[in-house]
Design a protein around this motif. Structure first.
Motif, mmCIF file in Angstrom:
data_model
loop_
_atom_site.group_PDB
_atom_site.id
_atom_site.type_symbol
_atom_site.label_atom_id
_atom_site.label_comp_id
_atom_site.label_asym_id
_atom_site.label_seq_id
_atom_site.Cartn_x
_atom_site.Cartn_y
_atom_site.Cartn_z
ATOM 1 N N ARG A 1 9.607 -5.449 -5.201
ATOM 2 C CA ARG A 1 9.474 -3.993 -5.273
ATOM 3 C C ARG A 1 8.093 -3.534 -5.724
ATOM 4 O O ARG A 1 7.515 -2.614 -5.104
ATOM 5 C CB ARG A 1 10.555 -3.418 -6.186
ATOM 6 N N PRO A 2 7.496 -4.098 -6.807
ATOM 7 C CA PRO A 2 6.169 -3.613 -7.202
ATOM 8 C C PRO A 2 5.125 -3.785 -6.103
ATOM 9 O O PRO A 2 4.294 -2.896 -5.895
ATOM 10 C CB PRO A 2 5.835 -4.480 -8.428
ATOM 11 N N THR A 3 5.161 -4.905 -5.387
ATOM 12 C CA THR A 3 4.194 -5.124 -4.314
ATOM 13 C C THR A 3 4.378 -4.101 -3.212
ATOM 14 O O THR A 3 3.404 -3.525 -2.700
ATOM 15 C CB THR A 3 4.345 -6.542 -3.746
ATOM 16 N N VAL A 4 5.626 -3.874 -2.820
ATOM 17 C CA VAL A 4 5.901 -2.926 -1.732
ATOM 18 C C VAL A 4 5.485 -1.514 -2.120
ATOM 19 O O VAL A 4 4.788 -0.821 -1.366
ATOM 20 C CB VAL A 4 7.395 -2.968 -1.349
ATOM 21 N N LEU A 5 5.909 -1.073 -3.308
ATOM 22 C CA LEU A 5 5.674 0.313 -3.698
ATOM 23 C C LEU A 5 4.204 0.594 -4.034
ATOM 24 O O LEU A 5 3.664 1.642 -3.664
ATOM 25 C CB LEU A 5 6.548 0.676 -4.903
ATOM 26 N N LEU A 6 3.568 -0.343 -4.729
ATOM 27 C CA LEU A 6 2.200 -0.095 -5.179
ATOM 28 C C LEU A 6 1.163 -0.457 -4.121
ATOM 29 O O LEU A 6 0.331 0.367 -3.733
ATOM 30 C CB LEU A 6 1.932 -0.868 -6.472
ATOM 31 N N ASP A 7 1.209 -1.695 -3.654
ATOM 32 C CA ASP A 7 0.203 -2.154 -2.694
ATOM 33 C C ASP A 7 0.508 -1.687 -1.275
ATOM 34 O O ASP A 7 -0.401 -1.442 -0.487
ATOM 35 C CB ASP A 7 0.125 -3.686 -2.738
ATOM 36 N N GLY A 8 1.793 -1.570 -0.950
ATOM 37 C CA GLY A 8 2.159 -1.219 0.420
ATOM 38 C C GLY A 8 2.267 0.269 0.686
ATOM 39 O O GLY A 8 2.095 0.704 1.825
ATOM 40 N N VAL A 9 2.590 1.063 -0.338
ATOM 41 C CA VAL A 9 2.837 2.488 -0.122
ATOM 42 C C VAL A 9 1.854 3.370 -0.898
ATOM 43 O O VAL A 9 1.102 4.156 -0.315
ATOM 44 C CB VAL A 9 4.288 2.853 -0.509
ATOM 45 N N LEU A 10 1.848 3.236 -2.228
ATOM 46 C CA LEU A 10 1.033 4.131 -3.043
ATOM 47 C C LEU A 10 -0.455 4.027 -2.719
ATOM 48 O O LEU A 10 -1.138 5.048 -2.530
ATOM 49 C CB LEU A 10 1.258 3.822 -4.532
ATOM 50 N N LEU A 11 -0.973 2.804 -2.645
ATOM 51 C CA LEU A 11 -2.411 2.624 -2.433
ATOM 52 C C LEU A 11 -2.883 3.206 -1.101
ATOM 53 O O LEU A 11 -3.783 4.061 -1.085
ATOM 54 C CB LEU A 11 -2.766 1.137 -2.545
ATOM 55 N N PRO A 12 -2.329 2.787 0.041
ATOM 56 C CA PRO A 12 -2.857 3.321 1.308
ATOM 57 C C PRO A 12 -2.626 4.820 1.482
ATOM 58 O O PRO A 12 -3.481 5.511 2.039
ATOM 59 C CB PRO A 12 -2.116 2.510 2.379
ATOM 60 N N LEU A 13 -1.486 5.344 0.997
ATOM 61 C CA LEU A 13 -1.246 6.783 1.124
ATOM 62 C C LEU A 13 -2.216 7.579 0.256
ATOM 63 O O LEU A 13 -2.703 8.645 0.664
ATOM 64 C CB LEU A 13 0.195 7.112 0.750
ATOM 65 N N VAL B 1 -7.386 -8.127 -10.172
ATOM 66 C CA VAL B 1 -6.417 -8.065 -11.270
ATOM 67 C C VAL B 1 -5.055 -7.621 -10.757
ATOM 68 O O VAL B 1 -4.013 -8.190 -11.115
ATOM 69 C CB VAL B 1 -6.932 -7.118 -12.378
ATOM 70 N N ALA B 2 -5.022 -6.594 -9.903
ATOM 71 C CA ALA B 2 -3.747 -6.125 -9.353
ATOM 72 C C ALA B 2 -3.070 -7.218 -8.542
ATOM 73 O O ALA B 2 -1.834 -7.376 -8.584
ATOM 74 C CB ALA B 2 -3.977 -4.885 -8.483
ATOM 75 N N ASP B 3 -3.844 -8.006 -7.820
ATOM 76 C CA ASP B 3 -3.267 -9.075 -6.997
ATOM 77 C C ASP B 3 -2.556 -10.108 -7.863
ATOM 78 O O ASP B 3 -1.447 -10.559 -7.536
ATOM 79 C CB ASP B 3 -4.377 -9.754 -6.181
ATOM 80 N N VAL B 4 -3.162 -10.491 -8.983
ATOM 81 C CA VAL B 4 -2.535 -11.462 -9.884
ATOM 82 C C VAL B 4 -1.260 -10.884 -10.495
ATOM 83 O O VAL B 4 -0.223 -11.556 -10.555
ATOM 84 C CB VAL B 4 -3.522 -11.884 -10.988
ATOM 85 N N LEU B 5 -1.309 -9.644 -10.938
ATOM 86 C CA LEU B 5 -0.146 -9.022 -11.577
ATOM 87 C C LEU B 5 1.022 -8.894 -10.599
ATOM 88 O O LEU B 5 2.181 -9.201 -10.944
ATOM 89 C CB LEU B 5 -0.530 -7.643 -12.119
ATOM 90 N N LEU B 6 0.742 -8.459 -9.385
ATOM 91 C CA LEU B 6 1.810 -8.294 -8.398
ATOM 92 C C LEU B 6 2.343 -9.646 -7.930
ATOM 93 O O LEU B 6 3.545 -9.790 -7.666
ATOM 94 C CB LEU B 6 1.296 -7.484 -7.205
ATOM 95 N N ALA B 7 1.462 -10.642 -7.842
ATOM 96 C CA ALA B 7 1.921 -11.986 -7.466
ATOM 97 C C ALA B 7 2.875 -12.545 -8.510
ATOM 98 O O ALA B 7 3.878 -13.185 -8.181
ATOM 99 C CB ALA B 7 0.721 -12.919 -7.288
ATOM 100 N N ALA B 8 2.582 -12.297 -9.781
ATOM 101 C CA ALA B 8 3.479 -12.764 -10.837
ATOM 102 C C ALA B 8 4.853 -12.125 -10.701
ATOM 103 O O ALA B 8 5.886 -12.789 -10.889
ATOM 104 C CB ALA B 8 2.875 -12.450 -12.213
ATOM 105 N N CYS B 9 4.892 -10.837 -10.360
ATOM 106 C CA CYS B 9 6.188 -10.169 -10.126
ATOM 107 C C CYS B 9 6.947 -10.848 -8.990
ATOM 108 O O CYS B 9 8.165 -11.058 -9.076
ATOM 109 C CB CYS B 9 5.973 -8.693 -9.810
ATOM 110 N N ARG B 10 6.243 -11.201 -7.926
ATOM 111 C CA ARG B 10 6.911 -11.891 -6.804
ATOM 112 C C ARG B 10 7.395 -13.264 -7.225
ATOM 113 O O ARG B 10 8.429 -13.741 -6.745
ATOM 114 C CB ARG B 10 5.954 -12.004 -5.615
ATOM 115 N N GLY B 11 6.646 -13.919 -8.094
ATOM 116 C CA GLY B 11 7.082 -15.219 -8.578
ATOM 117 C C GLY B 11 8.411 -15.132 -9.308
ATOM 118 O O GLY B 11 9.234 -16.059 -9.247
ATOM 119 N N PHE B 12 8.654 -14.010 -9.968
ATOM 120 C CA PHE B 12 9.938 -13.777 -10.634
ATOM 121 C C PHE B 12 11.004 -13.275 -9.668
ATOM 122 O O PHE B 12 12.122 -12.961 -10.078
ATOM 123 C CB PHE B 12 9.775 -12.763 -11.770
#
Length: 419
Positions: free
Chosen positions: A134-146, A119-130
């Motif tokens: 930023r949401p992909t970088v901050l959430l998937d790239g920073v918040l999740l692994p940290l 679900v997160a992958d679809v939501l973040l991909a839609a943001c990139r489509g627009f």
């Protein structure tokens, strides 16, 4: 040049997030290998590899299909775009949830991971489509692994058993889903559902769904096979030695996520010169960003691997195979991204099938006698096939090459300054 600068900014943000994520994942492996016996570490790494592999299959690659349609819809003022989001999100959520429930006896608490990731992958991909990275970088790239690193480290410092590690690793996915939904909510215009939206989306995405499943298997299968054929100790050694490959994978992913919408639009417009420029410049950026890392890893591997503990020093040959393979792969550029952006999803599926077949054949032949090194050679063979086939196809169909006169644009200071 304006489009190139936007890709540079998004790509740099993606690579920065990838660097943070790669460091966090590396430190997580260090924490686990230092705090727990090698058998426990190997079992944990195998279980999360299996969970991520299942999640990758359940995503159905709907995110990339969504980027394709949203990027093209920009020309029409995003008319009907909210329908594409729903058409992608609902089937993925259903499939991922059903898969998680079926695998609960095998994965336990990690069965919660596939629905959250998908679900997160679809939501973040839609943001990139627009056009928003930023949401992909901050959430998937920073918040999740940290967050994963913090919770796993806390479990280790508290002296909890290895059985607590899967829960500590899985929990951060839940807030990521919630925050990704909020990020998309403010970007998606409410538009009427257009007849045929779901049919168009899944007709395009269906070959990529199979390809995405194969890609997910390809990324994680080696650890699972090493555990099955060589035992958890070899799985732990292999995971530790190949942990650096996430640096190249995440750097390439960050750059690809920024470039993909631009490539789709350029190909839709028939602007092959812009496609050539994007491909060659991003290839040079990948080389500049990752080759120093791989060369350094090859030289320093005997010392770096000691970080994981005394039982991991035998993995130096694995590190050398990894470094050489990743340099060859990044030298090909984002070949599969360009191929799918051009609409050749079936060709991409066949390429991935060939790569997995190569990896499986080499793994089954080499792991019983060579352990982690055999798995590294099998993975390397698959990676080379996965990059060589689309490289030839792009050159044959469009005359595209990863290096050319546009490669020099990546070296211009004003390009980096624009980033």
């Amino acid at each position: 040049m304006a489009a190139l600068r936007r890709v540079a900014r998004g790509g740099l943000a993606g690579v920065t997030g990838a660097a943070v994520g790669a460091l966090a994942q590396f430190l997580l492996v260090v924490v686990v290998t230092r705090a727990y016996p090698v058998e426990v570490a190997g079992a944990f790494f195998t279980s999360i590899a299996l969970a991520l592999m299942v999640a990758g299959v359940a995503k159905l690659d709907a995110g990339n299909g969504l980027v394709f349609f949203i990027a093209r819809a920009e020309t029409y003022g995003y008319h009907g775009v909210s329908g594409y989001v729903r058409a992608a999100l609902v089937p993925v959520a259903v499939v991922a949830t059903a898969t998680g429930l079926l695998l609960w006896p095998v994965l336990g608490v990690l069965a919660l991971v596939p629905p959250a990731i998908a679900v997160a992958d679809v939501l973040l991909a839609a943001c990139r489509g627009f056009g928003s990275m930023r949401p992909t970088v901050l959430l998937d790239g920073v918040l999740l692994p940290l967050s994963q690193l913090a919770l796993v480290a806390a479990a280790a410092m508290a002296g909890l058993s290895g059985a607590s590690l899967p829960l500590a690793w899985a929990l951060p996915y839940l807030p990521v889903v919630a925050l990704a939904a909020l990020a998309l909510r403010g970007r998606t215009p409410r538009t009427p559902y257009l007849p045929g939206t779901a049919r168009d989306l899944w007709r395009h995405t269906a070959p990529r769904s199979a390809a995405g499943a194969i890609q997910a298997v390809f990324q994680r299968l080696d650890i699972v096979i090493v555990a099955a054929l060589g035992g958890p100790v070899q799985a732990a050694v292999y995971t530790a030695a190949t942990r650096f490959k996430v640096v190249g994978q995440l750097a390439g992913q960050g750059l690809a996520q920024a470039a993909q919408p631009r490539l789709v639009k350029a190909l839709a417009d028939g602007d092959l010169s812009r496609v050539r420029e994007l491909y060659q410049v991003t290839t040079m950026w990948l080389v500049l960003a990752t080759w120093p890392i791989w060369l350094g890893y090859a030289v320093l591997a005997p010392w770096l691997l000691r970080v994981f503990g005394p039982g991991y020093a035998s993995a130096v040959p694995v590190a050398l195979v990894l470094a050489a393979t990743m340099m060859a792969a990044t030298g090909c550029g984002m070949v599969d991204v360009v191929l799918t952006a051009a609409g050749h999803t079936t060709a991409s599926l066949l390429n991935l099938t060939a790569a997995v077949t190569c990896t499986l054949a080499l793994d089954l032949a080499l792991i019983p006698s060579h352990g982690a090194l055999g798995a590294a050679i099998g993975w390397a063979g698959g990676v080379l096939v996965k990059n060589a086939l689309p490289l030839w196809q792009l050159h044959h169909r469009y005359g595209l090459r990863p290096f050319g006169r546009h490669s020099l644009a990546a070296l211009r200071p004003r390009t980096w300054a624009a980033a």
